[in-house]
Design a protein around this motif. Sequence first.
Motif, mmCIF file in Angstrom:
data_model
loop_
_atom_site.group_PDB
_atom_site.id
_atom_site.type_symbol
_atom_site.label_atom_id
_atom_site.label_comp_id
_atom_site.label_asym_id
_atom_site.label_seq_id
_atom_site.Cartn_x
_atom_site.Cartn_y
_atom_site.Cartn_z
ATOM 1 N N SER A 1 0.932 -1.350 -0.096
ATOM 2 C CA SER A 1 -0.023 0.055 -0.052
ATOM 3 C C SER A 1 0.926 1.127 0.007
ATOM 4 C CB SER A 1 -0.853 -0.106 1.187
ATOM 5 O OG SER A 1 -1.603 -1.129 1.206
ATOM 6 N N GLN A 2 1.819 1.174 -0.887
ATOM 7 C CA GLN A 2 2.856 2.215 -0.887
ATOM 8 C C GLN A 2 3.150 2.898 -1.995
ATOM 9 O OE1 GLN A 2 6.105 1.609 -2.524
ATOM 10 N NE2 GLN A 2 7.443 3.340 -1.737
ATOM 11 N N SER A 3 3.469 4.309 -2.205
ATOM 12 C CA SER A 3 3.549 4.987 -3.198
ATOM 13 C C SER A 3 5.019 5.538 -3.345
ATOM 14 C CB SER A 3 2.626 6.246 -3.264
ATOM 15 O OG SER A 3 1.328 5.876 -3.471
ATOM 16 N N SER A 4 5.811 5.634 -4.483
ATOM 17 C CA SER A 4 6.885 6.143 -4.649
ATOM 18 C C SER A 4 6.898 6.776 -5.843
ATOM 19 C CB SER A 4 8.082 4.994 -4.831
ATOM 20 O OG SER A 4 7.779 3.982 -5.761
ATOM 21 N N TYR A 5 7.707 7.568 -6.214
ATOM 22 C CA TYR A 5 7.836 8.696 -7.379
ATOM 23 C C TYR A 5 9.057 8.864 -8.151
ATOM 24 C CZ TYR A 5 3.365 9.849 -4.719
ATOM 25 O OH TYR A 5 2.155 9.961 -4.076
ATOM 26 N N LEU A 6 8.784 9.217 -9.384
ATOM 27 C CA LEU A 6 9.953 9.491 -10.246
ATOM 28 C C LEU A 6 9.700 10.885 -10.866
ATOM 29 C CD1 LEU A 6 12.522 8.214 -11.676
ATOM 30 C CD2 LEU A 6 11.074 7.802 -13.532
ATOM 31 N N VAL A 7 10.429 11.891 -10.603
ATOM 32 C CA VAL A 7 10.106 13.022 -11.372
ATOM 33 C C VAL A 7 11.588 13.343 -12.374
ATOM 34 C CG1 VAL A 7 8.685 13.992 -9.553
ATOM 35 C CG2 VAL A 7 11.084 14.438 -9.468
ATOM 36 N N GLY A 8 11.199 14.077 -13.296
ATOM 37 C CA GLY A 8 12.256 14.226 -14.285
ATOM 38 C C GLY A 8 12.102 15.663 -14.984
ATOM 39 N N CYS A 9 13.268 16.095 -15.029
ATOM 40 C CA CYS A 9 13.595 17.535 -15.908
ATOM 41 C C CYS A 9 13.747 17.024 -17.082
ATOM 42 C CB CYS A 9 14.459 18.383 -15.161
ATOM 43 S SG CYS A 9 14.916 19.944 -16.239
ATOM 44 N N GLN A 10 12.882 17.495 -18.204
ATOM 45 C CA GLN A 10 12.946 17.107 -19.605
ATOM 46 C C GLN A 10 13.723 18.074 -20.225
ATOM 47 O OE1 GLN A 10 8.649 17.600 -19.829
ATOM 48 N NE2 GLN A 10 8.209 15.317 -20.251
ATOM 49 N N ARG A 11 14.334 19.177 -19.703
ATOM 50 C CA ARG A 11 15.180 19.866 -20.371
ATOM 51 C C ARG A 11 16.707 19.300 -20.125
ATOM 52 N NH1 ARG A 11 13.794 26.233 -19.794
ATOM 53 N NH2 ARG A 11 11.610 26.224 -20.636
ATOM 54 N N THR A 12 16.929 18.869 -18.925
ATOM 55 C CA THR A 12 18.252 18.379 -18.855
ATOM 56 C C THR A 12 18.441 16.674 -18.773
ATOM 57 O OG1 THR A 12 17.943 18.213 -16.154
ATOM 58 C CG2 THR A 12 18.577 20.545 -17.086
ATOM 59 N N GLY A 13 17.367 16.087 -18.731
ATOM 60 C CA GLY A 13 17.391 14.682 -19.066
ATOM 61 C C GLY A 13 17.644 14.102 -17.487
ATOM 62 N N GLU A 14 17.470 14.895 -16.179
ATOM 63 C CA GLU A 14 17.870 14.569 -14.974
ATOM 64 C C GLU A 14 16.485 13.712 -14.361
ATOM 65 O OE1 GLU A 14 20.613 16.949 -12.775
ATOM 66 O OE2 GLU A 14 20.214 18.308 -14.505
ATOM 67 N N ALA A 15 16.774 12.882 -13.290
ATOM 68 C CA ALA A 15 15.258 12.346 -12.581
ATOM 69 C C ALA A 15 15.745 12.019 -11.090
ATOM 70 C CB ALA A 15 14.873 11.249 -13.528
ATOM 71 N N MET A 16 14.730 12.071 -10.618
ATOM 72 C CA MET A 16 14.888 11.863 -9.049
ATOM 73 C C MET A 16 13.822 10.769 -8.437
ATOM 74 S SD MET A 16 14.425 14.312 -5.564
ATOM 75 C CE MET A 16 16.276 14.726 -5.394
ATOM 76 N N SER B 1 14.202 -1.912 -10.541
ATOM 77 C CA SER B 1 14.011 -2.169 -11.821
ATOM 78 C C SER B 1 12.868 -1.329 -12.548
ATOM 79 C CB SER B 1 13.670 -3.692 -12.072
ATOM 80 O OG SER B 1 12.675 -4.093 -11.342
ATOM 81 N N LYS B 2 11.826 -1.077 -11.947
ATOM 82 C CA LYS B 2 10.549 -0.197 -12.436
ATOM 83 C C LYS B 2 11.131 1.031 -12.859
ATOM 84 C CE LYS B 2 8.276 0.107 -7.740
ATOM 85 N NZ LYS B 2 7.313 -0.343 -7.172
ATOM 86 N N TYR B 3 11.605 1.560 -11.893
ATOM 87 C CA TYR B 3 12.172 3.152 -11.865
ATOM 88 C C TYR B 3 13.155 3.277 -13.051
ATOM 89 C CZ TYR B 3 10.691 2.950 -7.122
ATOM 90 O OH TYR B 3 10.241 2.840 -6.004
ATOM 91 N N ILE B 4 14.208 2.363 -13.152
ATOM 92 C CA ILE B 4 14.853 2.295 -14.220
ATOM 93 C C ILE B 4 14.376 2.159 -15.603
ATOM 94 C CG2 ILE B 4 17.192 0.768 -15.249
ATOM 95 C CD1 ILE B 4 17.762 0.432 -12.115
ATOM 96 N N GLU B 5 13.438 1.145 -15.576
ATOM 97 C CA GLU B 5 12.683 0.787 -16.753
ATOM 98 C C GLU B 5 12.084 2.134 -17.399
ATOM 99 O OE1 GLU B 5 9.104 -1.995 -18.457
ATOM 100 O OE2 GLU B 5 9.826 -2.224 -16.488
ATOM 101 N N ILE B 6 11.435 2.764 -16.463
ATOM 102 C CA ILE B 6 10.443 4.267 -16.929
ATOM 103 C C ILE B 6 11.398 5.137 -17.415
ATOM 104 C CG2 ILE B 6 8.910 5.594 -16.100
ATOM 105 C CD1 ILE B 6 7.515 2.992 -16.847
ATOM 106 N N ALA B 7 12.577 5.349 -16.583
ATOM 107 C CA ALA B 7 13.554 6.442 -16.771
ATOM 108 C C ALA B 7 14.240 6.209 -18.247
ATOM 109 C CB ALA B 7 14.512 6.329 -15.969
ATOM 110 N N ASP B 8 14.589 4.866 -18.582
ATOM 111 C CA ASP B 8 15.424 4.565 -19.882
ATOM 112 C C ASP B 8 14.322 4.947 -20.863
ATOM 113 O OD1 ASP B 8 17.524 3.800 -18.721
ATOM 114 O OD2 ASP B 8 17.177 1.597 -18.621
ATOM 115 N N GLU C 1 11.903 6.876 -20.881
ATOM 116 C CA GLU C 1 11.477 8.423 -21.226
ATOM 117 C C GLU C 1 12.706 9.116 -21.537
ATOM 118 O OE1 GLU C 1 8.419 9.767 -21.202
ATOM 119 O OE2 GLU C 1 7.428 7.796 -20.868
ATOM 120 N N GLY C 2 13.959 8.465 -21.662
ATOM 121 C CA GLY C 2 15.161 9.194 -21.862
ATOM 122 C C GLY C 2 15.521 10.024 -20.785
#
Length: 444
Positions: free
Chosen positions: A12-27, A36-43, A45-46
């Motif tokens: 019952s847990q939420s985690s989040y991925l936010v990214g700056c599309q101008r610089t390509g950085e994500a947190m 694995s799920k964070y890496i998959e989405i980050a990859d 989305e670039g």
Amino acid sequence: MFFKQFYDNHLSQSSYLVGCQRTGEAMIIDPVRDLSKYIEIADAEGFTITQAAETHIHADYASGIRDVAEKLNTTIYVSGEGEETLGYKNMPESTRFVKHNDTIYVGNIKLEVLHTPGHTPESVSYLLTDEGGGSHVPMGLFSGDFIFVGDVGRPDLLEKAVQVHGSTEVGAKQMFQSIKSVEKLPDFIQIWPGHGAGSPCGKALGAVPTSTLGYERENNWAFNEKDEASFIEKLTSDQPAPPHHFAQMKKINQFGMNLYQPYQVYPTTDKYKLAFDLRSKEAYHGGHIKGTINIPYNKSFINQIGWYLDYDKEINLIGDKDTVEQAAHTLQLVGFDSVTGYLLPKSEVQTQSIHSMNITGNESHVLDVRNDSEWNNGHLSQAVHIPHGKLLEASIPFDKDEKIYVHCQSGVRSSIAVGILESKGYSNIVNISEGYNGFPSTLK
């Protein structure tokens, strides 16, 4: 700005991925061990994951914050607030300890740190402003276990799970002040909480995944209780008992553990380890291996099996291969890496199950395995009360050859109790399949 919420139904847990599309950085915010799920989405989305942040030292699942630092070579941010003895230890070199009003940038995304204690002394929230999108006002708050949809974080886990005496009242007072501290934030602020319905980190969490601060001000009881004493009473009363694994989670997340590594579970013939049958209670009562404990692999799996996990002992699982592998992975999310094998179900023992209407009220050996609040709201006068989570270690006050009638509220926990009683040598067990809810009103 890129934004994605990840929700784990078992935690019952939420985690989040936010990214700056101008610089390509994500947190990543509040990562679990399996990245694995964070890496998959980050990859996809670039993005490159360059940072991660955590809102507090979690008690209900194993954090992946150290895994992010070590495996992805990132900078990580954790709270430097609160009492030092209760704070983070053994952190990677790339750790930054943040405090109230500190600022973090993910490309052109600004995160302002707010110290919001109450659930834990060190709890922080992160206020996000999308400066890259041209905004000068904040968009939302990663509130962790501060603000939920419909509730706020419970303040009693340090005292109940880790035995920090007096911390419940201190935390409740801090929560009251934390709510006041966000009064000046605008109503349109989105609330991105750390948990949803089903989490033991609160008692009335909503099932809607996100909210707004304005909506919570109107509908969340905690924002509408203006008297501190009354607030503390409401917040601390009737909180559910935390499963036993919460104490281990606090230790793991404060001091660290081995990095996550997936593993395979293979068939075994070893019947001497504690074993958990992952099938439905109906299938279990149709026939099962004597002394195995029935914890169905569903949304309540972790909250139930957490009562019985000993992190120093190995266990077996019973079920088909796919279900066992999924369950073993879910157990890794609470830091348990010791599933050594699996057994296929067998129809060796059939449990006696009766309709509650067949209870006369005169049975002399009734075991009530509900929690304290349920018991206090009504029980059979002759019943013995032992909450199901304490049964494995408890002394059962019945003779081994006596017929025992065991019940909970609706039949789920009494099914768990059957296997525990069998493991203790009881064989004449009657599971009251509909539980206390099905009793005739004349018996209550």
